[in-house]
Design a protein around this motif. Sequence first.
Motif, short mmCIF file in Angstrom:
data_model
loop_
_atom_site.label_atom_id
_atom_site.label_comp_id
_atom_site.label_asym_id
_atom_site.label_seq_id
_atom_site.Cartn_x
_atom_site.Cartn_y
_atom_site.Cartn_z
N GLU A 28 25.56 22.93 26.17
CA GLU A 28 24.42 22.14 25.72
C GLU A 28 23.25 22.99 25.22
OE1 GLU A 28 23.33 19.57 28.92
OE2 GLU A 28 25.28 18.58 28.96
N VAL A 29 23.12 24.21 25.72
CA VAL A 29 21.94 25.02 25.38
C VAL A 29 22.24 26.21 24.47
CG1 VAL A 29 20.73 24.37 27.49
CG2 VAL A 29 22.12 26.44 27.47
N ASP A 31 23.28 26.62 21.30
CA ASP A 31 22.69 26.59 19.95
C ASP A 31 21.18 26.76 20.00
OD1 ASP A 31 25.16 26.26 18.78
OD2 ASP A 31 25.00 24.07 18.68
N HIS A 32 20.54 26.14 20.96
CA HIS A 32 19.08 26.24 21.09
C HIS A 32 18.66 27.68 21.44
CE1 HIS A 32 18.63 21.94 20.81
NE2 HIS A 32 19.50 21.77 21.79
N LEU A 33 19.36 28.27 22.40
CA LEU A 33 18.97 29.61 22.85
C LEU A 33 19.28 30.70 21.83
CD1 LEU A 33 19.97 29.35 26.60
CD2 LEU A 33 17.67 29.26 25.62
N THR A 34 20.38 30.57 21.09
CA THR A 34 20.69 31.58 20.08
C THR A 34 19.71 31.53 18.92
OG1 THR A 34 22.33 30.12 19.09
CG2 THR A 34 23.14 31.76 20.64
N ALA A 35 19.03 30.40 18.73
CA ALA A 35 18.03 30.28 17.67
C ALA A 35 16.68 30.86 18.08
CB ALA A 35 17.85 28.81 17.28
N LEU A 36 16.52 31.21 19.35
CA LEU A 36 15.25 31.74 19.84
C LEU A 36 15.30 33.25 19.98
CD1 LEU A 36 14.56 29.18 22.71
CD2 LEU A 36 13.45 29.26 20.48
N PRO A 37 14.51 33.98 19.24
CA PRO A 37 14.49 35.44 19.41
C PRO A 37 13.79 35.85 20.70
CG PRO A 37 12.84 34.77 17.82
CD PRO A 37 13.61 33.54 18.18
N ALA A 38 13.19 34.89 21.39
CA ALA A 38 12.41 35.19 22.59
C ALA A 38 13.25 35.32 23.85
CB ALA A 38 11.35 34.11 22.78
N VAL A 39 14.55 35.08 23.79
CA VAL A 39 15.39 35.22 24.97
C VAL A 39 15.50 36.71 25.29
CG1 VAL A 39 17.68 34.86 25.97
CG2 VAL A 39 16.68 33.11 24.50
N THR A 40 15.01 37.10 26.46
CA THR A 40 15.04 38.51 26.84
C THR A 40 16.12 38.83 27.85
OG1 THR A 40 13.36 38.16 28.56
CG2 THR A 40 12.58 38.81 26.36
N GLU A 41 16.58 37.82 28.59
CA GLU A 41 17.64 38.01 29.58
C GLU A 41 18.44 36.73 29.68
OE1 GLU A 41 16.13 39.40 33.39
OE2 GLU A 41 14.45 40.39 32.38
N LEU A 52 21.17 30.78 32.98
CA LEU A 52 19.73 30.88 33.25
C LEU A 52 19.20 31.96 32.33
CD1 LEU A 52 17.18 30.28 35.00
CD2 LEU A 52 17.96 32.11 36.50
N CYS A 53 18.20 31.65 31.53
CA CYS A 53 17.64 32.60 30.57
C CYS A 53 16.16 32.82 30.82
CB CYS A 53 17.82 32.10 29.15
SG CYS A 53 19.53 31.99 28.65
N LYS A 54 15.74 34.04 30.61
CA LYS A 54 14.31 34.38 30.66
C LYS A 54 13.83 34.50 29.22
CE LYS A 54 11.04 37.74 32.52
NZ LYS A 54 10.90 39.00 33.25
N LEU A 55 12.70 33.87 28.95
CA LEU A 55 12.14 33.87 27.60
C LEU A 55 10.73 34.43 27.61
CD1 LEU A 55 13.59 30.76 28.08
CD2 LEU A 55 13.62 31.10 25.62
N ALA A 56 10.36 35.07 26.53
CA ALA A 56 8.99 35.55 26.33
C ALA A 56 8.40 34.71 25.21
CB ALA A 56 8.99 37.02 25.92
N ALA A 57 7.16 34.25 25.41
CA ALA A 57 6.57 33.36 24.41
C ALA A 57 5.09 33.63 24.26
CB ALA A 57 6.78 31.91 24.82
#
Length: 61
Positions: A28-29, A31-41, A52-57
């Motif tokens: 479910e996630v 496609d959304h997460l691969t489109a975000l360059p902010a995923v750091t982990e 579980l993903c860590k994002l920087a924003a």
Amino acid sequence: MVAGHGPAVNVTAAGFPVHAFAQGALEEVTDHLTALPAVTEAYATTGSSDVLCKLAACPCR
């Protein structure tokens, strides 16, 4: 003992002072997460969520 080798990026100094976590079912996630360059982990988990993903924003918006 060497614990790691590679760049240590300070995302706050790079202009991304907000750190957040996102979790969900992998199918479910993805496609959304691969489109975000902010995923750091990203971590595979067990239970109701697969990832579980860590994002920087930036609080710019």
